[in-house]
Design an enzyme around this catalytic site. Structure first.
Site, PDB file in Angstrom:
ATOM      1  N   ASP A  38       1.681   6.100  15.149  1.00 42.33           N
ATOM      2  CA  ASP A  38       3.160   5.703  14.903  1.00 42.33           C
ATOM      3  C   ASP A  38       4.026   6.728  15.894  1.00 42.33           C
ATOM      4  O   ASP A  38       3.500   7.764  16.515  1.00 42.33           O
ATOM      5  CB  ASP A  38       3.598   6.047  13.503  1.00 42.33           C
ATOM      6  CG  ASP A  38       3.020   4.976  12.550  1.00 42.33           C
ATOM      7  OD1 ASP A  38       2.670   3.991  13.181  1.00 42.33           O
ATOM      8  OD2 ASP A  38       3.218   5.442  11.648  1.00 42.33           O
ATOM      9  N   TYR A  66      -5.885  14.192   9.215  1.00 43.81           N
ATOM     10  CA  TYR A  66      -4.400  14.447   9.536  1.00 43.81           C
ATOM     11  C   TYR A  66      -4.065  15.802   8.913  1.00 43.81           C
ATOM     12  O   TYR A  66      -4.363  16.245   7.744  1.00 43.81           O
ATOM     13  CB  TYR A  66      -3.575  13.438   9.110  1.00 43.81           C
ATOM     14  CG  TYR A  66      -3.904  12.089   9.761  1.00 43.81           C
ATOM     15  CD1 TYR A  66      -3.234  11.444  10.792  1.00 43.81           C
ATOM     16  CD2 TYR A  66      -5.138  11.090   9.216  1.00 43.81           C
ATOM     17  CE1 TYR A  66      -3.552  10.135  11.461  1.00 43.81           C
ATOM     18  CE2 TYR A  66      -5.222  10.081   9.841  1.00 43.81           C
ATOM     19  CZ  TYR A  66      -4.433   9.403  10.942  1.00 43.81           C
ATOM     20  OH  TYR A  66      -5.161   8.032  11.381  1.00 43.81           O
ATOM     21  N   ASP A  80       8.584   6.427   6.091  1.00 44.46           N
ATOM     22  CA  ASP A  80       8.653   7.697   6.664  1.00 44.46           C
ATOM     23  C   ASP A  80      10.446   8.174   7.085  1.00 44.46           C
ATOM     24  O   ASP A  80      11.088   7.291   6.874  1.00 44.46           O
ATOM     25  CB  ASP A  80       8.012   7.942   7.910  1.00 44.46           C
ATOM     26  CG  ASP A  80       8.455   7.008   9.130  1.00 44.46           C
ATOM     27  OD1 ASP A  80       9.676   6.490   9.260  1.00 44.46           O
ATOM     28  OD2 ASP A  80       7.567   6.204   9.810  1.00 44.46           O
ATOM     29  N   ARG A 177       1.420   7.766   5.667  1.00 45.55           N
ATOM     30  CA  ARG A 177       3.008   7.404   5.085  1.00 45.55           C
ATOM     31  C   ARG A 177       2.911   6.511   3.519  1.00 45.55           C
ATOM     32  O   ARG A 177       3.534   6.884   2.726  1.00 45.55           O
ATOM     33  CB  ARG A 177       3.891   6.815   6.130  1.00 45.55           C
ATOM     34  CG  ARG A 177       3.385   5.514   6.629  1.00 45.55           C
ATOM     35  CD  ARG A 177       4.149   5.238   7.828  1.00 45.55           C
ATOM     36  NE  ARG A 177       3.498   4.333   8.821  1.00 45.55           N
ATOM     37  CZ  ARG A 177       3.771   2.721   8.685  1.00 45.55           C
ATOM     38  NH1 ARG A 177       4.685   2.485   7.803  1.00 45.55           N
ATOM     39  NH2 ARG A 177       3.394   2.028   9.566  1.00 45.55           N
TER      40      ARG A 177
END
Length: 301
Positions: A38, A66, A80, A177
């Site tokens: 993203d 991550y 987000d 997310r």
């Protein structure tokens, strides 16, 4: 050039924008990436050049790691901080409350793809429907969360009392997310992602990634080629087979190559000069005792 390199994607750019910048840096058109990030996310973005773009599909299948910052007490339509606020709460969870719900999100779980995503339903990307204000039914998909633990991420900067940092290792197709939003829902306060950095994808890590600025510098020094490696690093668990010049030409043209004394299975295929040609499949034929090498992925355009 043909091969791959690992780029440290900057924040605020789409993966497609990064590719466009790399096309200018490398002065070549055929460049692609494996595993979209993203715009707000940073970190490991495998990039493939030339005929190597055909290998991109193989890197997206691996697990990814991550580091992420979850902001509790805020829910948005995109899950987000870039999205429109849906709900706010000042009833921030304690560390003990967070730790109490984390176990239910580890291991194999079902995750509902977010509307703001590139997932296709009936041939239409969900984000296109979301931008039209539409929400449709989606099927939850199985994913695996191998690791979900607290982390300290200095590059995210100081965190507020309503933010916590996590390290997540997960299977292909996981939306961090959405994981964040689901944990917020389980806590009853809502949550959204405020920072995300991919530090591993498959066998590649952030330590071997190049920033766009570094690539520009290396280009000015005439050292850009040093950043590109052969795509065979993706397949080192497979045995190798070398071809004569004549068989190399046949392989590159998609014609069968007959070899004696090789077992059936998948192979890394090389020319006599040790150039990686792609993947081949050797199989026993019904009509002769030779083995057949089927054409691999790096066919000529």
């Amino acid at each position: 050039m043909t091969g791959l390199l690992i780029v440290d994607k900057p924040q605020g750019m789409t993966s497609h924008t990064v590719i466009n910048k790399l096309r200018r840096i490398f002065d070549q058109k055929t460049i692609g990436h494996g595993g979209t990030l993203d715009p707000m996310a940073t970190g490991v973005l495998p990039v493939f050049l030339g005929r190597g773009t055909k290998a991109a599909q193989y890197v997206t299948d691996g697990d990814k790691t991550y580091v992420a910052r979850f902001r509790f007490g805020l829910s948005t339509d995109t899950q987000d901080i870039t999205g429109t606020t849906l709900q706010e709460s000042t009833d921030y969870p304690t560390l003990e409350a967070i730790d109490a719900v984390l176990p239910r999100f580890r291991g194999e779980i079902l995750q509902l793809p977010p509307m703001y995503s590139a997932v296709q339903v009936d041939g239409v990307r969900l984000y296109k429907l979301a931008r039209e204000g539409r929400e449709i039914e989606r099927e939850a998909r199985p994913i695996v969360i191998h690791e979900l633990s607290h982390a300290v991420v200095p590059e995210f900067g100081p965190r507020a009392e309503y933010e916590w940092d996590f390290r997540v290792t997960c299977s292909k197709g996981t939306f961090i997310r959405t994981l964040c939003a689901d944990i917020g829902d389980a806590l009853g306060c809502g949550a959204c992602l405020s920072a995300l950095r991919r530090v591993h994808t498959g066998q590649f890590s952030i330590e071997e990634a190049y920033t766009l600025e570094k690539l520009e510098e290396l280009k000015s020094l005439g050292e850009l080629a040093s950043t590109v490696r052969s795509c065979d690093v993706l397949f080192m668990d497979l045995p190798a087979v070398g071809l004569t010049p004549a068989n190399t030409e046949r392989f590159n043209n998609g014609a069968p190559v007959y070899l004696v004394g090789k077992k059936g299975g998948r192979y890394r295929v090389y020319s006599q000069q040790k150039d990686f040609l792609g993947l081949g499949i050797i199989r026993e034929t019904d009509k002769r005792p030779e083995l057949l090498v089927e054409k691999g992925m790096f066919d000529e355009e």
